[in-house]
Design a protein around this motif. Sequence first.
Motif, PDB file in Angstrom:
ATOM      1  N   GLU A  51       5.482   0.654   5.441  1.00 47.89           N
ATOM      2  CA  GLU A  51       6.487   0.870   4.369  1.00 47.89           C
ATOM      3  C   GLU A  51       7.124   0.493   3.357  1.00 47.89           C
ATOM      4  O   GLU A  51       7.124   0.879   1.733  1.00 47.89           O
ATOM      5  CB  GLU A  51       8.021   0.750   5.593  1.00 47.89           C
ATOM      6  N   THR A  87       3.340   5.644   3.511  1.00 48.82           N
ATOM      7  CA  THR A  87       4.817   7.382   2.621  1.00 48.82           C
ATOM      8  C   THR A  87       4.937   6.497   1.500  1.00 48.82           C
ATOM      9  O   THR A  87       5.291   7.715   1.100  1.00 48.82           O
ATOM     10  CB  THR A  87       5.312   7.872   3.983  1.00 48.82           C
ATOM     11  N   ASN A  88       5.389   5.658   1.667  1.00 49.63           N
ATOM     12  CA  ASN A  88       5.955   5.102   0.061  1.00 49.63           C
ATOM     13  C   ASN A  88       5.154   4.627  -1.357  1.00 49.63           C
ATOM     14  O   ASN A  88       5.899   4.187  -1.989  1.00 49.63           O
ATOM     15  CB  ASN A  88       7.234   3.657   0.464  1.00 49.63           C
ATOM     16  N   SER A  89       3.929   5.067  -0.766  1.00 49.73           N
ATOM     17  CA  SER A  89       3.140   4.438  -2.195  1.00 49.73           C
ATOM     18  C   SER A  89       2.613   5.767  -2.648  1.00 49.73           C
ATOM     19  O   SER A  89       2.352   6.583  -2.614  1.00 49.73           O
ATOM     20  CB  SER A  89       1.961   3.914  -1.420  1.00 49.73           C
ATOM     21  N   ASP A  94       4.365  -0.606  -1.913  1.00 47.99           N
ATOM     22  CA  ASP A  94       4.236   1.021  -3.268  1.00 47.99           C
ATOM     23  C   ASP A  94       3.560   1.254  -4.058  1.00 47.99           C
ATOM     24  O   ASP A  94       3.028   2.315  -4.892  1.00 47.99           O
ATOM     25  CB  ASP A  94       5.815   0.185  -3.968  1.00 47.99           C
TER      26      ASP A  94
END
Length: 264
Positions: free
Chosen positions: A77, A108-110, A80
Amino acid sequence: MTYDASAGGGFEAVSHFATQDGRLKASIHSFVIETPARRIVVDTALGSHKRGRPVEAWNNLRPPLLNRLTESGFPPEPIDTVLFTHLHMDHVGWNTHLVDGVWVAPFTNSRHLIVAGDLDHWRRYAETATGGMRLAYAAAFADSVRPVLDAGLVDTVGSNHAISDEVRLISTPGHTAGHVSVETASAGERAVITGDSIHHPCQLAHPEWTSADDLDAEQAVRTRRELLSALAYDQALLIGTHFAGPTAGRVLRDGESFRLRIDD
């Protein structure tokens, strides 16, 4: 192939990278780079539950990469950025994993940064696949690249793109059209993650030795010589994406070729 004495001498050094009967050893790595402001994954290895790979042992794997990242303090998570040296199947596998039968991105946050030329090449390659290795590459594109594209997680970049003050891409073409290596610099030290511009330490002694998977073998040799010369000039750390055993070392000149010094 020559090794510095600091690598432990002949047989010990060879045991890192080759068997005693001369068969080369290799491994597949994914890396994490942490800067004051960024958490970056470089390449995502083979992945889990993948099929259609040309090496039988690469199919239906269940490697615990995400667990290992989490145990090391790098859960998916907060990552980044995900960087790719290129889009071969052994470098993009953990872009996705199966969730209820659907390929979804664990990072998913990258932002997934892909060199535009490499993406264009492999997208065309996958779309025109007809047989053999082409189908294997098409399968990898379909299950490991296309889903992150469709999810809007990809940014295309140039081959000399700077990610931060400490991390930038270096154009190292030949193995693929848009192949890059990844340079990190901090506190007066420099390191380069090679990707597949250098597959094995034997290519330090013989930069002219190429891989069957090189798209442009002549360019790959020129690139390798230039990269090794630069690494030897300032004693930067070489980090081999496929180096078994010790993954990093210093490049030293050895006549017209080079050798690897493995620091303690």
